[in-house]
Design a protein around this motif. Sequence first.
Motif, mmCIF file in Angstrom:
data_model
loop_
_atom_site.group_PDB
_atom_site.id
_atom_site.type_symbol
_atom_site.label_atom_id
_atom_site.label_comp_id
_atom_site.label_asym_id
_atom_site.label_seq_id
_atom_site.Cartn_x
_atom_site.Cartn_y
_atom_site.Cartn_z
ATOM 1 N N ALA A 249 0.832 -1.209 0.000
ATOM 2 C CA ALA A 249 0.000 0.000 0.000
ATOM 3 C C ALA A 249 0.863 1.255 0.000
ATOM 4 C CB ALA A 249 -0.922 -0.012 1.224
ATOM 5 N N HIS A 250 0.584 2.155 -0.941
ATOM 6 C CA HIS A 250 1.249 3.463 -1.072
ATOM 7 C C HIS A 250 2.757 3.332 -1.278
ATOM 8 C CE1 HIS A 250 -2.483 5.432 0.140
ATOM 9 N NE2 HIS A 250 -2.555 4.581 1.153
ATOM 10 N N SER A 251 3.222 2.202 -1.772
ATOM 11 C CA SER A 251 4.669 2.046 -1.978
ATOM 12 C C SER A 251 5.172 2.892 -3.144
ATOM 13 C CB SER A 251 5.006 0.573 -2.227
ATOM 14 O OG SER A 251 4.324 0.085 -3.369
ATOM 15 N N SER A 252 4.321 3.166 -4.118
ATOM 16 C CA SER A 252 4.754 3.982 -5.257
ATOM 17 C C SER A 252 4.554 5.473 -5.027
ATOM 18 C CB SER A 252 3.984 3.561 -6.520
ATOM 19 O OG SER A 252 2.592 3.737 -6.344
ATOM 20 N N ARG A 253 3.905 5.858 -3.928
ATOM 21 C CA ARG A 253 3.729 7.279 -3.586
ATOM 22 C C ARG A 253 4.608 7.725 -2.437
ATOM 23 N NH1 ARG A 253 -2.849 7.987 -3.417
ATOM 24 N NH2 ARG A 253 -3.293 7.485 -5.611
ATOM 25 N N GLU A 254 5.091 6.792 -1.649
ATOM 26 C CA GLU A 254 5.874 7.144 -0.464
ATOM 27 C C GLU A 254 7.264 7.610 -0.863
ATOM 28 O OE1 GLU A 254 7.812 5.043 3.494
ATOM 29 O OE2 GLU A 254 6.662 3.862 2.038
ATOM 30 N N PRO B 245 11.034 7.790 -0.116
ATOM 31 C CA PRO B 245 11.937 7.030 0.753
ATOM 32 C C PRO B 245 12.750 7.889 1.705
ATOM 33 C CG PRO B 245 12.787 7.105 -1.488
ATOM 34 C CD PRO B 245 11.433 7.721 -1.533
ATOM 35 N N ARG B 246 12.732 9.216 1.523
ATOM 36 C CA ARG B 246 13.507 10.108 2.394
ATOM 37 C C ARG B 246 12.652 10.679 3.517
ATOM 38 N NH1 ARG B 246 16.124 15.092 -0.546
ATOM 39 N NH2 ARG B 246 17.357 13.416 -1.501
ATOM 40 N N CYS B 247 11.486 11.244 3.182
ATOM 41 C CA CYS B 247 10.679 11.926 4.204
ATOM 42 C C CYS B 247 9.341 11.235 4.456
ATOM 43 C CB CYS B 247 10.429 13.368 3.788
ATOM 44 S SG CYS B 247 9.389 13.561 2.310
ATOM 45 N N HIS B 248 9.024 10.131 3.750
ATOM 46 C CA HIS B 248 7.795 9.334 3.938
ATOM 47 C C HIS B 248 6.525 10.110 3.590
ATOM 48 C CE1 HIS B 248 10.358 6.410 5.955
ATOM 49 N NE2 HIS B 248 10.789 7.377 6.745
ATOM 50 N N CYS B 249 6.625 11.087 2.730
ATOM 51 C CA CYS B 249 5.442 11.828 2.279
ATOM 52 C C CYS B 249 4.677 10.979 1.270
ATOM 53 C CB CYS B 249 5.853 13.153 1.660
ATOM 54 S SG CYS B 249 4.477 14.105 0.976
ATOM 55 N N THR B 250 3.347 10.923 1.399
ATOM 56 C CA THR B 250 2.513 10.093 0.519
ATOM 57 C C THR B 250 1.504 10.932 -0.257
ATOM 58 O OG1 THR B 250 0.996 9.674 2.349
ATOM 59 C CG2 THR B 250 2.742 8.046 1.971
ATOM 60 N N ASP B 251 1.889 12.103 -0.658
ATOM 61 C CA ASP B 251 0.990 12.973 -1.403
ATOM 62 C C ASP B 251 0.721 12.388 -2.799
ATOM 63 O OD1 ASP B 251 -0.567 14.989 -2.290
ATOM 64 O OD2 ASP B 251 0.990 16.534 -2.284
ATOM 65 N N LYS B 252 -0.507 12.550 -3.294
ATOM 66 C CA LYS B 252 -0.856 12.038 -4.621
ATOM 67 C C LYS B 252 -0.074 12.729 -5.730
ATOM 68 C CE LYS B 252 -5.587 10.653 -3.486
ATOM 69 N NZ LYS B 252 -7.028 10.833 -3.833
ATOM 70 N N LYS B 253 0.376 13.959 -5.477
ATOM 71 C CA LYS B 253 1.115 14.700 -6.495
ATOM 72 C C LYS B 253 2.554 14.223 -6.649
ATOM 73 C CE LYS B 253 -1.588 18.884 -5.586
ATOM 74 N NZ LYS B 253 -1.518 20.318 -5.185
ATOM 75 N N ARG C 124 3.664 11.362 -7.658
ATOM 76 C CA ARG C 124 3.891 10.533 -8.847
ATOM 77 C C ARG C 124 3.062 11.038 -10.011
ATOM 78 N NH1 ARG C 124 3.756 3.902 -9.475
ATOM 79 N NH2 ARG C 124 4.126 3.890 -11.720
ATOM 80 N N ARG C 125 3.714 11.176 -11.158
ATOM 81 C CA ARG C 125 3.077 11.512 -12.427
ATOM 82 C C ARG C 125 3.591 10.529 -13.477
ATOM 83 N NH1 ARG C 125 0.166 13.708 -9.655
ATOM 84 N NH2 ARG C 125 -0.585 15.866 -9.641
ATOM 85 N N GLY C 126 2.835 9.462 -13.695
ATOM 86 C CA GLY C 126 3.286 8.438 -14.628
ATOM 87 C C GLY C 126 4.451 7.666 -14.051
ATOM 88 N N ASP C 127 5.570 7.650 -14.773
ATOM 89 C CA ASP C 127 6.778 6.966 -14.307
ATOM 90 C C ASP C 127 7.743 7.901 -13.603
ATOM 91 O OD1 ASP C 127 5.926 4.547 -15.252
ATOM 92 O OD2 ASP C 127 6.933 4.743 -17.191
ATOM 93 N N LEU D 146 12.499 0.401 -3.614
ATOM 94 C CA LEU D 146 13.197 0.778 -2.381
ATOM 95 C C LEU D 146 12.262 0.727 -1.175
ATOM 96 C CD1 LEU D 146 15.347 3.815 -3.603
ATOM 97 C CD2 LEU D 146 16.175 1.546 -2.978
ATOM 98 N N ASN D 147 11.033 1.201 -1.340
ATOM 99 C CA ASN D 147 10.075 1.175 -0.228
ATOM 100 C C ASN D 147 9.690 -0.249 0.139
ATOM 101 O OD1 ASN D 147 9.996 3.989 -0.059
ATOM 102 N ND2 ASN D 147 8.414 4.129 -1.633
ATOM 103 N N ILE D 148 9.549 -1.127 -0.865
ATOM 104 C CA ILE D 148 9.208 -2.524 -0.583
ATOM 105 C C ILE D 148 10.335 -3.202 0.187
ATOM 106 C CG2 ILE D 148 8.876 -4.765 -1.710
ATOM 107 C CD1 ILE D 148 7.265 -3.295 -3.845
ATOM 108 N N LEU D 149 11.575 -2.926 -0.188
ATOM 109 C CA LEU D 149 12.699 -3.488 0.556
ATOM 110 C C LEU D 149 12.736 -2.957 1.979
ATOM 111 C CD1 LEU D 149 15.309 -5.169 0.601
ATOM 112 C CD2 LEU D 149 16.512 -3.152 -0.266
ATOM 113 N N GLY D 150 12.408 -1.682 2.166
ATOM 114 C CA GLY D 150 12.424 -1.106 3.501
ATOM 115 C C GLY D 150 11.335 -1.634 4.419
ATOM 116 N N ARG D 151 10.274 -2.200 3.873
ATOM 117 C CA ARG D 151 9.190 -2.721 4.710
ATOM 118 C C ARG D 151 9.433 -4.144 5.184
ATOM 119 N NH1 ARG D 151 3.700 -0.310 1.772
ATOM 120 N NH2 ARG D 151 4.370 1.884 1.907
ATOM 121 N N LEU D 152 10.531 -4.740 4.807
ATOM 122 C CA LEU D 152 10.873 -6.062 5.319
ATOM 123 C C LEU D 152 11.250 -5.945 6.795
ATOM 124 C CD1 LEU D 152 11.418 -9.063 4.806
ATOM 125 C CD2 LEU D 152 13.762 -8.445 4.208
ATOM 126 N N GLY D 153 10.516 -6.618 7.640
ATOM 127 C CA GLY D 153 10.756 -6.543 9.075
ATOM 128 C C GLY D 153 10.150 -5.331 9.745
#
Length: 475
Positions: free
Chosen positions: A364-369, A371-379, A381-384, A403-410
């Motif tokens: 959940a929200h792995s493509s919007r988060e 990795p530095r400040c954990h902001c999940t704003d919809k803006k 991501r724009r495409g790729d 990177l976010n998926i790897l960070g959620r391990l554990g």
Amino acid sequence: RELKETSGPHLQARHLKLALEETSKMALTHWKSVIAESKKELADTLKRFHDQDRHYAYWLLCGINRQFFELLDGRIPVPNPEVSFDRNYCLSYERPLSLKTLRCIAGIVRRTVNRVRRNSVCYPRTKTFHNRIDFDSSCYTVRSAEDAQLLELMSLQPGKRISLRLKGKSKIRGTLQLLRDTAGTYSLRVYVPQQCEERRKTGKVVGIDLGYTEMMATSEQELLGTDLGKYFSAIADKRGKNSEGRNRMHALFRSLLKKSGKNNLAKAERIRKHNLGRKKQRARYIQNIGIIKTLVNRELNLLFTRKINPIRAIVVEDLSARMKAHFGKKWNRRLSGWMRGYLQERIRYKAKKHGIEVNEVNPAHSSRECPRCHCTDKKNRRGDVFKCSSCGYHEHADLVAALNILGRLGDKEIRKGMSPSRVKAVLDGRHVGWKLLNETVTDRTSDEARVVSESPRSASSKSERRSDVQVCTAS
């Protein structure tokens, strides 16, 4: 078969037994899937229940048992506290369950199960584009000829077998599956045991994000299968265009059947024969899917068998949930052809074969988060393209997700079964903490710089240096 109530050939006893075994396994798998999906649907609702009421609801869904089918029949299963609900569900009873409470909980569970059976997990149906029949070791005989290999299969007539000439020679064992598709091609599936490597103890842990435009992105900043999205889109668009033409032909065919006259009926028959067939359509689809499967297996083999920086374990996103997002008509057609299940199955199969551990995390929200400040704003991501609206971090969106998926391990706060809203609440809290820490560090740095600039020692040293320069100039 024994009563001979129907005319014509019948399945032999061995074929009938194999068919019944497969049917029973299919039905068992279906009901297990219904129960698992119903538990997911009831997870949030049961949190508001009393412990004993929640225990009764889970008892109704504890497996394919008597109480589950009594519930589907409209009855109210009543547990016996003396023998407990089930050996796996033991609980001390603080209060007796009234009939009104049982009826209320049973109604909620029954409606949820019926909704899941209607919308999510439908009963499997036989596909019309191919036929399949199984042959165990007692239903076939393998013979070797001078230039080929012959396979003799049991037929509907006792004592008579069908001889097939195989292309090439191979070791045939176990239960065989003979398939015939609409193109008239026969294929034989043979079970071959695979030797799995031992679990790797050394290597790297890599996060993997599955995508549509690219097959996958890794936490090592690599994009694999960059041409996969083009194949998916081309196949989906081509099938959509062909479907529009076939729909027009179907409408014309139905209108001609309603009219009278030999010419109209003859034209309808020509349309049915030359424009509404599925033989070429199915053959073209099998060819396109074969190209995609070849690309997927090739990329996975290159990733899991590399000699430089070998992989010990991978972290993938849990994509078992259904896609609930709806896009336009064009993109819905494309995403429906995305072979997400095949990608997951190939990853698990290849990883097990090469001794690589597979870990699943909440996506959940792995493509919007960020990795530095954990902001999940919809803006973000724009495409790729990913660009954080808070700290300005920018990178490819799929690489950020890996990177976010790897960070959620554990990660103990973001568990696998959490809802996206709860995951967002955790990430928002982390973002607020990062902002407070960043502001504190910035204020401390600015205060130290202000103290240094205003200190009397620095001012006197400046005046001394200025006076020295004046003296040197005068002399």
